[in-house]
Design a protein around this motif. Structure first.
Motif, PDB file in Angstrom:
ATOM      1  N   LEU A   2      -0.781  -7.826  -2.261  1.00 60.86           N
ATOM      2  CA  LEU A   2      -1.693  -8.517  -3.174  1.00 60.86           C
ATOM      3  C   LEU A   2      -1.726  -9.991  -2.829  1.00 60.86           C
ATOM      4  O   LEU A   2      -0.717 -10.562  -2.426  1.00 60.86           O
ATOM      5  CB  LEU A   2      -1.228  -8.355  -4.626  1.00 60.86           C
ATOM      6  N   GLU A   3      -2.889 -10.575  -2.998  1.00 64.90           N
ATOM      7  CA  GLU A   3      -3.008 -12.008  -2.711  1.00 64.90           C
ATOM      8  C   GLU A   3      -3.438 -12.730  -3.980  1.00 64.90           C
ATOM      9  O   GLU A   3      -4.447 -12.357  -4.588  1.00 64.90           O
ATOM     10  CB  GLU A   3      -4.039 -12.241  -1.617  1.00 64.90           C
ATOM     11  N   GLU A  58      -4.936   3.875  -0.055  1.00 70.90           N
ATOM     12  CA  GLU A  58      -4.642   2.614  -0.744  1.00 70.90           C
ATOM     13  C   GLU A  58      -5.438   2.487  -2.044  1.00 70.90           C
ATOM     14  O   GLU A  58      -4.990   1.837  -2.985  1.00 70.90           O
ATOM     15  CB  GLU A  58      -4.931   1.425   0.170  1.00 70.90           C
ATOM     16  N   ASN A  88      -4.622  -6.017   6.957  1.00 66.51           N
ATOM     17  CA  ASN A  88      -4.078  -5.730   5.630  1.00 66.51           C
ATOM     18  C   ASN A  88      -2.564  -5.893   5.552  1.00 66.51           C
ATOM     19  O   ASN A  88      -2.025  -6.156   4.493  1.00 66.51           O
ATOM     20  CB  ASN A  88      -4.458  -4.305   5.212  1.00 66.51           C
ATOM     21  N   ASN A 105       2.619 -13.017  -2.213  1.00 67.14           N
ATOM     22  CA  ASN A 105       2.431 -11.640  -1.784  1.00 67.14           C
ATOM     23  C   ASN A 105       3.263 -10.678  -2.613  1.00 67.14           C
ATOM     24  O   ASN A 105       4.473 -10.753  -2.652  1.00 67.14           O
ATOM     25  CB  ASN A 105       2.817 -11.517  -0.295  1.00 67.14           C
ATOM     26  N   ARG A 144      -8.493  -0.084  14.161  1.00 65.36           N
ATOM     27  CA  ARG A 144      -9.877   0.038  13.709  1.00 65.36           C
ATOM     28  C   ARG A 144     -10.786  -0.933  14.459  1.00 65.36           C
ATOM     29  O   ARG A 144     -11.874  -0.585  14.895  1.00 65.36           O
ATOM     30  CB  ARG A 144      -9.915  -0.239  12.201  1.00 65.36           C
ATOM     31  N   PHE A 182      -2.052  -9.353   4.577  1.00 65.01           N
ATOM     32  CA  PHE A 182      -2.893  -9.826   3.474  1.00 65.01           C
ATOM     33  C   PHE A 182      -2.030 -10.390   2.347  1.00 65.01           C
ATOM     34  O   PHE A 182      -1.126  -9.738   1.852  1.00 65.01           O
ATOM     35  CB  PHE A 182      -3.759  -8.673   2.955  1.00 65.01           C
ATOM     36  N   GLY A 183      -2.331 -11.621   1.989  1.00 65.49           N
ATOM     37  CA  GLY A 183      -1.601 -12.249   0.901  1.00 65.49           C
ATOM     38  C   GLY A 183      -0.321 -12.935   1.316  1.00 65.49           C
ATOM     39  O   GLY A 183       0.291 -13.634   0.527  1.00 65.49           O
ATOM     40  N   LYS A 184       0.095 -12.731   2.577  1.00 58.67           N
ATOM     41  CA  LYS A 184       1.364 -13.350   3.012  1.00 58.67           C
ATOM     42  C   LYS A 184       1.124 -14.809   3.384  1.00 58.67           C
ATOM     43  O   LYS A 184       0.197 -15.122   4.123  1.00 58.67           O
ATOM     44  CB  LYS A 184       1.917 -12.597   4.228  1.00 58.67           C
ATOM     45  N   PHE A 195      -5.695 -10.287  -5.816  1.00 61.23           N
ATOM     46  CA  PHE A 195      -6.671  -9.469  -5.106  1.00 61.23           C
ATOM     47  C   PHE A 195      -5.964  -8.382  -4.313  1.00 61.23           C
ATOM     48  O   PHE A 195      -4.896  -8.603  -3.738  1.00 61.23           O
ATOM     49  CB  PHE A 195      -7.473 -10.331  -4.114  1.00 61.23           C
ATOM     50  N   LYS A 196      -6.594  -7.216  -4.275  1.00 64.04           N
ATOM     51  CA  LYS A 196      -6.121  -6.138  -3.415  1.00 64.04           C
ATOM     52  C   LYS A 196      -7.292  -5.774  -2.517  1.00 64.04           C
ATOM     53  O   LYS A 196      -8.419  -5.642  -2.987  1.00 64.04           O
ATOM     54  CB  LYS A 196      -5.703  -4.938  -4.282  1.00 64.04           C
ATOM     55  N   ARG A 197      -7.019  -5.635  -1.224  1.00 64.96           N
ATOM     56  CA  ARG A 197      -8.101  -5.328  -0.289  1.00 64.96           C
ATOM     57  C   ARG A 197      -7.777  -4.039   0.461  1.00 64.96           C
ATOM     58  O   ARG A 197      -7.332  -4.074   1.607  1.00 64.96           O
ATOM     59  CB  ARG A 197      -8.250  -6.506   0.688  1.00 64.96           C
ATOM     60  N   PRO A 198      -7.970  -2.888  -0.166  1.00 62.56           N
ATOM     61  CA  PRO A 198      -7.622  -1.633   0.519  1.00 62.56           C
ATOM     62  C   PRO A 198      -8.486  -1.405   1.751  1.00 62.56           C
ATOM     63  O   PRO A 198      -9.655  -1.799   1.767  1.00 62.56           O
ATOM     64  CB  PRO A 198      -7.901  -0.557  -0.534  1.00 62.56           C
ATOM     65  N   ASP A 199      -7.876  -0.802   2.776  1.00 62.35           N
ATOM     66  CA  ASP A 199      -8.711  -0.411   3.923  1.00 62.35           C
ATOM     67  C   ASP A 199      -8.546   1.075   4.249  1.00 62.35           C
ATOM     68  O   ASP A 199      -9.067   1.563   5.232  1.00 62.35           O
ATOM     69  CB  ASP A 199      -8.486  -1.301   5.152  1.00 62.35           C
TER      70      ASP A 199
END
Lengths: 443, 248
Positions: free
Chosen positions: A6-7, A32, B185, A2, B14, B188-190, A24-28
């Motif tokens: 980012l993953e 972001e 999010n 992390n 959300r 995410f990635g952790k 990977f970046k996953r903006p929501d």
């Protein structure tokens, strides 16, 4: 791993020819997307990562995944227009629009492809002889580019970038939302007619004839296990079934066969057996059958095993646009190299295509021929010979499907390759958006 | 029915918005960025045909809370409940943080919720009204990172318990969830030792329990066991174990 949201994950192209450990970046949130510049790295956009060719990743780039940007922003029933975010999948989009008897007809064959991905690859579907590519359904778009900011794109506004973005393999920035022009589509059930063909020539003339009929999607399935049976198969024609007014069944929004392992089952023998079984089953059944929406429009849904059976090494697909004038010459040359290399072809299919070729888009008023190959040395050599035929006969190979195409071949086959590269370099001087394919093709 | 969701544009907020809208509830959605709010608003109203009002608000600003929520009668009209899936974190939330940032963290994660609920207690005293709070497992024990955030979340839990005591004879329906890592999010990635909780599932649970008089629950459930262990084991022992692990 992390690093600021980012993953790091090992990821593969759909044909499994390329892999890389990718961040990977996953903006929501919109913020972001704007904050992507903070990472100070090159970027590339990824949809569902279902492209045969590695469009959505590169070892040094952050892959921006807009999975959470999958909302419907506006819908105007009167104008037949919908604005959606680019992470929406085809099934999510259609499950909404079909309730109002509306759709876009240019649909690639798998329901989980995102609209953003379809635009970046200028996707087409079975109906490409009638409707061309997805370009024809786009009214306007909003993209975000790290240096150039938010941009509205349409035929009227930023036209050049608009044109570069459609089929622009994600190099102009992140497509965030798009307004689509919808078409009426009342009855969602089909009748599929099939006609037996015994040769390539017979198949092409049948497809050309049938493609002229209104509201029908025409394509073929042909055998290619040896030269003797090359082209033997069926021409399928999907026509809307006006007699079946059954309610529309929702398109699945989740994958089937999620946990199917990669098993290297396909080889000359198993393919021959599978093809002949398919041939005899079709030969002995009715020349028409009723089909539902999902099975016609998304033929690969539920048939994921076909791809998994290539094993971990995967496969290659070659999709070619050939003009009517040169199709005979192409198959003559094809047969010649076939004799020499005896390739293992798992799929051979033909359909007609409509459109105007520009930049790196796979479009034109031509015949679209598709081959799938097992990933082995002999087949790669065969495909290299195929490349030479493409250059010689001015055939356009799909850069979206064929992940081994070199800059040299693409440059010779796409008359606008240099123009595309120069315009991209002018627009994005620091070349922030980079993917494996853009690096391979030196764009 | 109509609910106010504070922090509605990402993560659990959300998902709660989608779950409640799917069940045909009208919503008031409050969050910082109006662009995110408008995107969710259009999606929910087109898909589920419910009424959505949005409030673009900074939850660390008391004036904005007053003006945009408490003084706006449109917000409370026919309101049946409020949910606070709000979390405000900053980088480097440690012992060296300046007072202003500490105040912002405490205000957004604790005091603003406390303030709003106390006002709602007055406003909705004559009707049945749901109040749902969300704590964090980070508040179970002191820690090295996000220390003010964790402290605020622990305070929030205590506040909701007090709320339950106050509410014995009243019509408020009070629920409090202590959340572990969810697949949002934020995580995410952790790489985590325990699996992440499913955000859709917790939203369904919250919806299902919205009419319970009082509820205090952990999600994912295994954090309850961790919490019990933390309560049973003497703090000195936990500290020694932690130091031992750090040395190694």
């Amino acid at each position: 791993m992390n690093i600021n949201g980012l993953e790091k994950t090992k990821t593969f192209s759909f044909d499994r020819s390329h892999s890389a450990k990718v961040l990977f970046k996953r903006p929501d949130k919109f913020r972001e997307i704007e904050d992507l510049s903070k990472h100070n790295r090159t970027l590339i956009n990824t949809g569902s990562n279902l492209s045969y060719s590695p469009l959505g990743f590169y070892k040094d780039s952050i892959s921006v995944k807009l999975k959470k940007f999958n909302r419907i922003i506006d819908f105007n029933l009167k104008k037949k227009e919908i604005t959606v975010e680019s992470g929406i999948t085809l099934s999510q989009l259609l499950n909404f629009t079909l309730l109002y008897d509306l759709w876009i007809p240019q649909l690639p064959g798998y329901p989980f492809i995102t609209i953003g991905g379809a635009i970046a690859s200028d996707a087409h579907g079975k109906s490409c002889a009638l409707h061309g590519t997805i370009k024809n359904s786009i009214k306007e778009m909003t993209i975000f580019h790290i240096k150039n900011g938010w941009l509205s794109l349409s035929e009227k506004e930023n036209k050049e970038i608009y044109n570069l973005t459609i089929g622009g393999i994600g190099l102009t920035g992140t497509i965030v939302n798009v307004t689509l022009k919808l078409e009426e589509f009342k009855n969602k059930n089909f009748i599929t007619y099939k006609t037996k063909v015994n040769s390539v020539n017979e198949c092409i003339s049948e497809i050309t004839k049938k493609s002229k009929e209104k509201d029908s999607f025409v394509y073929s399935w042909n055998m290619a296990e040896n030269l003797k049976s090359l082209g033997k198969g069926f021409v399928f024609q999907n026509k809307i079934n006006d007699d079946n007014v059954e309610n529309f069944k929702f398109i699945p929004e989740e994958k089937k066969n999620k946990f199917l392992p990669f098993l290297p089952i396909w080889n000359k023998l198993t393919l021959k057996t599978a093809n002949w079984i398919f041939y005899y089953l079709n030969n002995s059944s009715n020349h028409f059958q009723e089909d539902d929406f999902t099975s016609v429009i998304f033929p690969f849904y539920g048939k994921e095993a076909y791809f998994k059976f290539f094993g971990k090494k995967g496969f290659y697909e070659s999709q070619l646009l050939i003009s009517e004038n040169t199709i005979e010459d192409f198959f003559d040359e094809f047969k010649f190299i076939y004799k020499k290399f005896n390739p293992t072809i798992s799929l051979f299919s033909v359909k007609n295509m409509r459109g105007t070729q520009e930049f790196l888009r796979f479009e034109g008023n031509k015949i679209c021929v598709t081959f799938d190959f097992i990933n082995n040395k002999k087949n790669i050599l065969f495909m290299s010979e195929l490349d030479k035929i493409c250059v010689k006969l001015k055939i356009i190979p799909s850069i979206i499907k064929d992940s081994r195409l070199s800059k040299k071949i693409v440059e010779q086959c796409y008359p606008e390759y240099s123009r595309f590269r120069d315009l991209i370099n002018n627009y994005d001087k620091k070349r922030i958006y980079k993917s494996e394919i853009s690096q391979r093709l030196e764009i | 029915m109509k609910y106010l969701i504070v922090g509605a544009t990402s993560g659990l907020g959300r998902e709660l918005a989608y779950t409640f809208a799917e069940k045909k509830n009208n919503l008031v959605l409050a969050a910082r960025d109006d662009r995110d709010l408008q995107a969710i608003k259009s999606d929910l109203s087109l898909k589920f045909r419910v009424e959505i009002k949005t409030i673009s608000i900074d939850f660390s600003d008391i004036e904005e809370i007053n003006n945009k929520i408490l003084y706006d009668k449109e917000v409370h009209k026919n309101l049946n409940g409020v949910l606070f899936p709000i979390g405000f974190m900053v980088d480097k939330d440690n012992l060296l943080l300046d007072l202003k940032t500490i105040q912002n963290i405490i205000f957004a994660n604790y005091a603003s919720t406390n303030y709003l609920i106390s006002k709602f207690f007055e406003l909705f005293k004559n009707q049945e009204f749901t109040i749902v709070g969300f704590g964090s497992v980070s508040g179970l024990l002191g820690r090295n990172v996000n220390i003010n955030y964790a402290a605020a979340k622990r305070a929030l839990e205590s506040f909701f318990e007090s709320l339950a005591f106050q509410n014995k004879k009243k019509n408020f329906l009070i629920q409090f969830y202590t959340l572990g890592y969810l697949d949002t999010n934020l995580s995410f990635g952790k790489k985590l030792n325990l699996p992440k909780g499913n955000v859709k599932k917790i939203s369904e649970i919250v919806y299902k329990n919205r009419n319970r008089k009082f509820l205090k629950r952990f999600y994912p459930f295994y954090w309850r066991i961790v919490s019990l262990l933390i309560k049973v084991i003497p703090f000195n022992l936990i500290l020694s174990i932690k130091n031992l692990i750090s040395k190694n």
